[in-house]
Design a protein around this motif. Structure first.
Motif, PDB file in Angstrom:
ATOM      1  N   PRO A 431       0.806  -1.237   0.000  1.00  0.00           N
ATOM      2  CA  PRO A 431       0.000   0.000   0.000  1.00  0.00           C
ATOM      3  C   PRO A 431       0.829   1.271   0.000  1.00  0.00           C
ATOM      4  CG  PRO A 431      -0.888  -1.594   1.565  1.00  0.00           C
ATOM      5  CD  PRO A 431       0.424  -2.154   1.097  1.00  0.00           C
ATOM      6  N   ASP A 432       2.045   1.216   0.572  1.00  0.00           N
ATOM      7  CA  ASP A 432       2.872   2.427   0.604  1.00  0.00           C
ATOM      8  C   ASP A 432       3.208   2.927  -0.794  1.00  0.00           C
ATOM      9  OD1 ASP A 432       2.849   2.428   3.331  1.00  0.00           O
ATOM     10  OD2 ASP A 432       4.787   1.423   3.561  1.00  0.00           O
ATOM     11  N   ALA A 433       3.154   2.038  -1.788  1.00  0.00           N
ATOM     12  CA  ALA A 433       3.479   2.430  -3.163  1.00  0.00           C
ATOM     13  C   ALA A 433       2.266   2.964  -3.908  1.00  0.00           C
ATOM     14  CB  ALA A 433       4.060   1.237  -3.915  1.00  0.00           C
ATOM     15  N   ALA A 434       1.095   2.986  -3.284  1.00  0.00           N
ATOM     16  CA  ALA A 434      -0.122   3.413  -3.980  1.00  0.00           C
ATOM     17  C   ALA A 434      -0.030   4.863  -4.438  1.00  0.00           C
ATOM     18  CB  ALA A 434      -1.338   3.207  -3.083  1.00  0.00           C
ATOM     19  N   TRP A 435       0.558   5.736  -3.584  1.00  0.00           N
ATOM     20  CA  TRP A 435       0.723   7.135  -3.979  1.00  0.00           C
ATOM     21  C   TRP A 435       1.535   7.235  -5.269  1.00  0.00           C
ATOM     22  CZ3 TRP A 435      -2.018  10.822  -1.676  1.00  0.00           C
ATOM     23  CH2 TRP A 435      -2.491  10.604  -0.378  1.00  0.00           C
ATOM     24  N   MET A 436       2.659   6.509  -5.275  1.00  0.00           N
ATOM     25  CA  MET A 436       3.538   6.549  -6.443  1.00  0.00           C
ATOM     26  C   MET A 436       2.841   5.964  -7.664  1.00  0.00           C
ATOM     27  SD  MET A 436       6.782   7.264  -7.412  1.00  0.00           S
ATOM     28  CE  MET A 436       7.849   7.106  -5.990  1.00  0.00           C
ATOM     29  N   ALA A 437       2.139   4.854  -7.487  1.00  0.00           N
ATOM     30  CA  ALA A 437       1.471   4.211  -8.625  1.00  0.00           C
ATOM     31  C   ALA A 437       0.420   5.127  -9.228  1.00  0.00           C
ATOM     32  CB  ALA A 437       0.836   2.901  -8.183  1.00  0.00           C
ATOM     33  N   ALA A 438      -0.398   5.740  -8.388  1.00  0.00           N
ATOM     34  CA  ALA A 438      -1.435   6.636  -8.894  1.00  0.00           C
ATOM     35  C   ALA A 438      -0.830   7.856  -9.580  1.00  0.00           C
ATOM     36  CB  ALA A 438      -2.343   7.079  -7.747  1.00  0.00           C
ATOM     37  N   LEU A 439       0.258   8.370  -9.015  1.00  0.00           N
ATOM     38  CA  LEU A 439       0.914   9.533  -9.599  1.00  0.00           C
ATOM     39  C   LEU A 439       1.503   9.211 -10.976  1.00  0.00           C
ATOM     40  CD1 LEU A 439       2.137  12.372  -9.503  1.00  0.00           C
ATOM     41  CD2 LEU A 439       4.033  11.427  -8.145  1.00  0.00           C
ATOM     42  N   LEU A 440       2.231   8.093 -11.074  1.00  0.00           N
ATOM     43  CA  LEU A 440       2.889   7.754 -12.330  1.00  0.00           C
ATOM     44  C   LEU A 440       1.899   7.298 -13.400  1.00  0.00           C
ATOM     45  CD1 LEU A 440       6.082   5.917 -11.000  1.00  0.00           C
ATOM     46  CD2 LEU A 440       5.849   8.280 -11.776  1.00  0.00           C
ATOM     47  N   ALA A 441       0.707   6.841 -12.982  1.00  0.00           N
ATOM     48  CA  ALA A 441      -0.302   6.414 -13.957  1.00  0.00           C
ATOM     49  C   ALA A 441      -1.076   7.592 -14.530  1.00  0.00           C
ATOM     50  CB  ALA A 441      -1.271   5.431 -13.304  1.00  0.00           C
ATOM     51  N   ASP A 442      -0.909   8.772 -13.944  1.00  0.00           N
ATOM     52  CA  ASP A 442      -1.691   9.940 -14.366  1.00  0.00           C
ATOM     53  C   ASP A 442      -0.755  10.991 -14.953  1.00  0.00           C
ATOM     54  OD1 ASP A 442      -3.733  12.058 -14.425  1.00  0.00           O
ATOM     55  OD2 ASP A 442      -4.823  10.746 -13.044  1.00  0.00           O
ATOM     56  N   ARG A 443      -1.355  12.124 -15.319  1.00  0.00           N
ATOM     57  CA  ARG A 443      -0.567  13.226 -15.847  1.00  0.00           C
ATOM     58  C   ARG A 443       0.113  13.985 -14.718  1.00  0.00           C
ATOM     59  NH1 ARG A 443      -4.304  15.742 -20.723  1.00  0.00           N
ATOM     60  NH2 ARG A 443      -4.866  13.748 -21.652  1.00  0.00           N
ATOM     61  N   ASP A 444       1.164  14.694 -15.084  1.00  0.00           N
ATOM     62  CA  ASP A 444       1.940  15.443 -14.113  1.00  0.00           C
ATOM     63  C   ASP A 444       1.067  16.540 -13.480  1.00  0.00           C
ATOM     64  OD1 ASP A 444       3.769  16.835 -12.634  1.00  0.00           O
ATOM     65  OD2 ASP A 444       5.190  17.159 -14.273  1.00  0.00           O
ATOM     66  N   PRO A 445       0.810  16.492 -12.157  1.00  0.00           N
ATOM     67  CA  PRO A 445      -0.043  17.517 -11.540  1.00  0.00           C
ATOM     68  C   PRO A 445       0.617  18.892 -11.477  1.00  0.00           C
ATOM     69  CG  PRO A 445       0.885  16.084  -9.857  1.00  0.00           C
ATOM     70  CD  PRO A 445       1.253  15.485 -11.175  1.00  0.00           C
ATOM     71  N   LEU A 446       1.949  18.961 -11.688  1.00  0.00           N
ATOM     72  CA  LEU A 446       2.632  20.250 -11.655  1.00  0.00           C
ATOM     73  C   LEU A 446       2.717  20.888 -13.033  1.00  0.00           C
ATOM     74  CD1 LEU A 446       5.547  19.702  -9.117  1.00  0.00           C
ATOM     75  CD2 LEU A 446       3.127  20.140  -8.731  1.00  0.00           C
ATOM     76  N   GLY A 447       2.522  20.107 -14.073  1.00  0.00           N
ATOM     77  CA  GLY A 447       2.492  20.661 -15.418  1.00  0.00           C
ATOM     78  C   GLY A 447       3.859  20.941 -15.992  1.00  0.00           C
ATOM     79  N   ARG A 448       3.846  21.459 -17.228  1.00  0.00           N
ATOM     80  CA  ARG A 448       5.072  21.744 -17.963  1.00  0.00           C
ATOM     81  C   ARG A 448       5.883  22.825 -17.260  1.00  0.00           C
ATOM     82  NH1 ARG A 448       4.517  22.997 -24.279  1.00  0.00           N
ATOM     83  NH2 ARG A 448       3.696  20.870 -24.135  1.00  0.00           N
ATOM     84  N   GLY A 449       7.213  22.640 -17.260  1.00  0.00           N
ATOM     85  CA  GLY A 449       8.091  23.644 -16.683  1.00  0.00           C
ATOM     86  C   GLY A 449       8.421  23.418 -15.227  1.00  0.00           C
ATOM     87  N   ALA A 450       7.785  22.439 -14.592  1.00  0.00           N
ATOM     88  CA  ALA A 450       8.072  22.162 -13.188  1.00  0.00           C
ATOM     89  C   ALA A 450       9.422  21.463 -13.072  1.00  0.00           C
ATOM     90  CB  ALA A 450       6.974  21.282 -12.598  1.00  0.00           C
ATOM     91  N   PRO A 451      10.060  21.528 -11.897  1.00  0.00           N
ATOM     92  CA  PRO A 451      11.322  20.815 -11.707  1.00  0.00           C
ATOM     93  C   PRO A 451      11.156  19.312 -11.942  1.00  0.00           C
ATOM     94  CG  PRO A 451      10.936  22.360  -9.911  1.00  0.00           C
ATOM     95  CD  PRO A 451       9.679  22.306 -10.706  1.00  0.00           C
ATOM     96  N   VAL A 452      12.275  18.652 -12.193  1.00  0.00           N
ATOM     97  CA  VAL A 452      12.267  17.217 -12.490  1.00  0.00           C
ATOM     98  C   VAL A 452      11.880  16.382 -11.274  1.00  0.00           C
ATOM     99  CG1 VAL A 452      13.824  15.289 -12.986  1.00  0.00           C
ATOM    100  CG2 VAL A 452      13.872  17.334 -14.429  1.00  0.00           C
ATOM    101  N   ASP A 453      12.210  16.841 -10.092  1.00  0.00           N
ATOM    102  CA  ASP A 453      12.119  16.043  -8.875  1.00  0.00           C
ATOM    103  C   ASP A 453      10.711  15.474  -8.640  1.00  0.00           C
ATOM    104  OD1 ASP A 453      12.519  14.849  -6.462  1.00  0.00           O
ATOM    105  OD2 ASP A 453      13.288  16.632  -5.444  1.00  0.00           O
ATOM    106  N   LEU A 454      10.608  14.144  -8.658  1.00  0.00           N
ATOM    107  CA  LEU A 454       9.316  13.477  -8.458  1.00  0.00           C
ATOM    108  C   LEU A 454       8.812  13.653  -7.027  1.00  0.00           C
ATOM    109  CD1 LEU A 454       7.303  11.616  -9.987  1.00  0.00           C
ATOM    110  CD2 LEU A 454       8.513   9.679  -8.985  1.00  0.00           C
ATOM    111  N   SER A 455       9.706  13.837  -6.074  1.00  0.00           N
ATOM    112  CA  SER A 455       9.278  13.974  -4.686  1.00  0.00           C
ATOM    113  C   SER A 455       8.416  15.220  -4.487  1.00  0.00           C
ATOM    114  CB  SER A 455      10.496  14.029  -3.755  1.00  0.00           C
ATOM    115  OG  SER A 455      11.288  15.172  -4.033  1.00  0.00           O
ATOM    116  N   LEU A 456       8.584  16.244  -5.366  1.00  0.00           N
ATOM    117  CA  LEU A 456       7.726  17.425  -5.274  1.00  0.00           C
ATOM    118  C   LEU A 456       6.284  17.065  -5.585  1.00  0.00           C
ATOM    119  CD1 LEU A 456       9.989  20.075  -7.057  1.00  0.00           C
ATOM    120  CD2 LEU A 456       9.733  19.666  -4.598  1.00  0.00           C
ATOM    121  N   ARG A 457       6.067  16.156  -6.543  1.00  0.00           N
ATOM    122  CA  ARG A 457       4.711  15.717  -6.871  1.00  0.00           C
ATOM    123  C   ARG A 457       4.105  14.937  -5.715  1.00  0.00           C
ATOM    124  NH1 ARG A 457       8.491  17.127 -10.820  1.00  0.00           N
ATOM    125  NH2 ARG A 457       7.442  17.597 -12.791  1.00  0.00           N
ATOM    126  N   LEU A 458       4.916  14.084  -5.091  1.00  0.00           N
ATOM    127  CA  LEU A 458       4.413  13.322  -3.946  1.00  0.00           C
ATOM    128  C   LEU A 458       4.056  14.247  -2.785  1.00  0.00           C
ATOM    129  CD1 LEU A 458       6.901  10.327  -4.101  1.00  0.00           C
ATOM    130  CD2 LEU A 458       4.437  10.240  -4.518  1.00  0.00           C
TER     131      LEU A 458
END
Length: 815
Positions: A431-458
């Protein structure tokens, strides 16, 4: 039901075809009403025992179709007509027509192959040729042939080339519904869009023109969310205040999507939509279509193992489908952002998704079904290269064994509604990976131009309010809430795992082939564990990270651009992949340094985690690596080796078994003839000093060498007894020596009955005469040569009769 739609004229023929053959293909133009009329008419005709399952390519279309049919019956959704989409269902025991998204059918067949309780399957909008629709039809055809002869199958489309589909389904009847509900006038541009004009500016200009010239709602087709947002900004202030601008794209929440398709009570609506609006949606009060002429598609590159989105011109079929939206409820107008002449260059139909998409999910489904691509009736077979890449990925994830058969882990992955990468992560990490799975299965919530760091999305998911306060990249609240909802659903499906894993470890589970190690140098370039290269924007805060997991790449086959990644530590990699990290002794040719590298390396995939000198490298390993150096540097021909090659090549027709010493043949067989002689050769300088003659001579047997020496002797013996090498590279063969050394020679030198070409040199080693007749030279030209040479070289003998003189290489002694 009131018979007011064009599709009603085709219903009797369709019912007869389904009653007689159990299968059919229905062609009906946009606006004909096939989506909401056909299932109800099949039910009213008593054609089906059990439920009718209708597939829609998108969730919004599935819900809208179910709601419209329920409204027609005067019922609520979930009674006679219901729907099921990912994460939501409205069905009951009374439900007879169930509208589902295409992936749900595959799950139903994999769980119960005989489809209990299902009497008919309708593939709506089959022209879109989605991967799930192609797979669903192939599975249904196999199920109907082996288990369910009574299963009714119907493929429906507005723009489909129906012939191939009808043949695939068994030469079934093709039913056509003619005409739209209302005519649509098409207006092209008078001239091509001016050079340098931005696409969004051109669309905004055309929308402004359409609004000024027409009445009613306007539907604008754009390739993606980014273009929608930019056109929305351009239109504000350019259209009348009563115009309401409504974006419509797949990543929006359902409430916003409903607002886009619902009629407005006041003013005029302008809907800015992606291809989501091409299909089974009737957007209320639309009278005008503005077509930007572009479509966005996913293209998979089997060489890089990555998909990338590309924007391409629409096809004629898509343009027809889009124009039809203007005639759904009244006469309409379609404005096209291209000229009528440009339309001739458009492709007829869009490519099937199976031709260009990532096939990992398909490969997993086929493995679960126990079949290969050739075993099922696909309208378009999957690309062999892409399918092989997909199988390799599944083997890496442990979903397939070495024979390509599905494992227990693979069965667990197939049960999860995720790409196999993300399903593997969720299955292992819990279950701890559910956040990551849902995030990677969807579009980037920060949009174009955001930093590369995935932890910002989490961070935006786990605490949206805190993140929104951190400029300059506020999260898209709608996207965040949608992903949070999906994460909670996935967490309920995951089994607990111990010990808990970090976010970086979760990302590495999903992308074990995209763990990146920064290359040496200033630019943030990475080599990925799967062997590909990737580059990060130089100004990104993560550009200095030594180890990363790249979770989103643009798919460039040469060097992919990193769009999302997460920093990972070496300790985390070692903990997660300890069984895949091993020391390797490496001898290899380094083209840049032009020498053999002898290293002991600790490797994970292609990543070198530790690198040490290998002092005790076996000579044979070094020699084998040097073979690659020879291929890189080319053969090193000494004069002696080149002369030997010429002798052998000259006599190959007359002496049995002589080897081919051409460069191509020698390079192809390096290991056979050169390897034993490369001891101590480790660099380009060593190779430059190496003489190949001994290795070449070893290719001949003793008997062949004897025959070669007789047929093409290596040397000519001068009157002084000195051996002069014969050059067989010319025709005739040639020797070169000092003129004085031929004094006393009364016959011309021969080899194998052929006169040698003799080049005579002055004492200063300059050519003075080339001849194939020494006696003739003595009699003719020698006198003139003697006269000239005596003046230049007075200390050397120049006898009047060279036949009677003694050969010499000495000068006269000083007085």
């Amino acid at each position: 039901m009131t018979r007011t739609l064009p599709i009603h004229d085709a219903i009797p023929a369709l019912i007869d075809a389904l009653r007689g053959r159990g299968r059919a293909v229905l062609q009906a133009p946009p606006g004909a009403g096939k989506t909401t009329v056909v299932p109800l008419e099949m039910l009213r005709a008593g054609l089906v025992t059990g439920r009718i399952l209708m597939l829609e390519p998108r969730r919004l279309a599935a819900r809208a179709a179910a709601e419209r049919m329920a409204q027609t019956l005067g019922e609520g959704v979930g009674e006679t007509v219901g729907y099921r989409i990912r994460g939501e269902a409205k069905v009951s025991r009374a439900t007879r027509i169930e509208v589902v998204t295409e992936g749900i059918l595959t799950r139903m067949i994999q769980s119960d192959p005989d489809l209990p309780g299902i009497g008919a399957v309708i593939f709506d909008e089959f022209h879109e040729r989605s991967l799930n629709a192609d797979l669903g039809l192939a599975l249904c055809l196999e199920v109907a042939g082996a288990l369910r002869e009574d299963l009714i199958l119907l493929a429906m489309s507005a723009t489909l080339d129906a012939g191939p589909v009808a043949r695939l389904m068994g030469d079934v009847p093709m039913i056509t519904s003619e005409g739209r509900s209302y005519p649509v006038e098409t207006r092209w541009r008078d001239r091509p869009r001016r050079k340098g004009q931005r696409f969004e500016d051109g669309v905004a200009d055309l929308v402004t023109e359409a609004v000024a010239e027409t009445t009613g709602g306007v539907l604008v087709f754009l390739p993606g969310e980014g273009e929608i947002r930019r056109v929305e900004a351009l239109l504000k202030g350019r259209v009348p205040p009563e115009c309401l601008i409504r974006p419509l794209f797949g990543a929006m929440d359902f409430a916003a999507q409903r607002a886009a398709i619902a009629p407005v009570t006041q003013g005029r609506k302008i809907v800015l939509a992606t291809a989501i609006a091409e299909t089974s949606l009737t957007i209320e009060d639309i009278r005008v279509v503005v077509d930007g002429g572009r479509a966005r598609r996913a293209r998979f590159n089997p060489g890089s193992g990555m998909s990338r989105l590309v924007t391409e011109p629409v096809t004629r079929a898509e343009a027809t489908q889009r124009a039809g939206r203007a005639g759904r409820v009244a006469e309409g107008v379609c404005y096209r952002l291209w000229t009528k002449g440009e339309e001739g260059a458009l492709q007829s139909f869009p490519p099937a998704e199976i031709e260009a998409a990532d096939l990992a999910g398909l490969a997993l489904e086929l493995a679960l079904w126990g079949a290969g691509p050739a075993d099922l009736p696909f309208l378009t077979p999957p690309n062999p290269g892409s399918f092989t890449e997909a199988q390799a990925l599944l083997q890496m994830l442990g979903a397939l064994d070495a024979r390509g058969l599905i494992t227990d882990h693979g069965r667990a992955l197939a049960a999860l509604p995720l790409h196999p990468r993300l399903a593997h992560m969720l299955a292992v990490a819990g279950p701890d990976a559910a956040w990551m799975a849902a995030l990677l299965a969807d579009r980037d919530p920060l949009g174009r131009g955001a930093p590369v760091d995935l932890s910002l999305r989490l961070m935006a998911l786990r605490d949206p309010r805190a993140y929104a306060e951190r400029p300059p990249h506020p999260a898209n609240r709608g996207a965040v809430e949608r992903i949070r909802t999906e994460a909670k659903r996935l967490a309920r499906q995951a089994k607990p795992a111990t010990p808990p894993l970090s976010d970086a470890e979760c990302a590495a589970l999903a992308y074990p082939d995209r763990i990146g190690l920064r290359r040496k140098g200033d630019a943030p370039r990475y080599v990925l564990s799967g062997g590909k290269g990737a580059v990060m924007p130089e100004d990104d805060p993560m550009a200095g990270a030594r180890l990363i997991v790249a979770t989103d790449l643009d798919g460039d086959p040469r060097e992919a651009r990193i769009r999302q990644a997460m920093q990972i530590s070496e300790a985390e990699i070692r903990a997660l992949f300890a069984d895949q990290i091993a020391w390797q002794d490496v001898c290899l040719w380094d083209r840049r340094e032009r020498r053999v590298l002898m290293r002991r390396q600790e490797r994970f995939g292609t990543l070198i985690l530790d690198d040490r000198q290998w002092k005790e490298a076996p000579p044979e390993a070094v020699a084998r690596a040097m073979l690659d150096g020879v291929r890189d540097l080319g053969l090193n021909w000494s004069d002696a080796a080149r002369r030997f090659k010429a002798r052998v090549m000259l006599c190959r027709d007359s002496i049995d078994g002589l080897p081919d010493l051409s460069d191509a043949a020698l390079l192809e067989g390096l290991e056979d003839w050169l390897l034993p002689y490369l001891k101590g050769v480790k660099s380009a300088q060593d190779w430059k000093r190496f003489d190949m003659l001994e290795a070449l001579r070893a290719r001949l047997t003793w008997e062949q060498m004897q025959a070669l020496d007789r047929a093409a002797p290596a040397h000519f013996t001068t009157p002084l007894g000195r051996r002069i090498p014969i050059d067989y590279g010319s025709d005739p063969p040639e020797i070169t020596l000092r003129l004085q050394e031929m004094f006393g020679q009364t016959t011309h030198p021969l080899v194998g009955g052929t006169r040698l070409r003799v080049t005579l040199l002055s004492p200063g080693h300059k050519p003075v005469q080339t001849t194939t007749d020494i006696p003739g030279f003595w009699d003719s030209s020698y006198a003139e040569v003697r006269k000239e040479m005596r003046g230049r070289y007075p200390r050397h003998p120049w006898p009047e009769d060279p036949r009677e003189a003694d050969p010499t290489l000495r000068a006269k002694p000083r007085k």
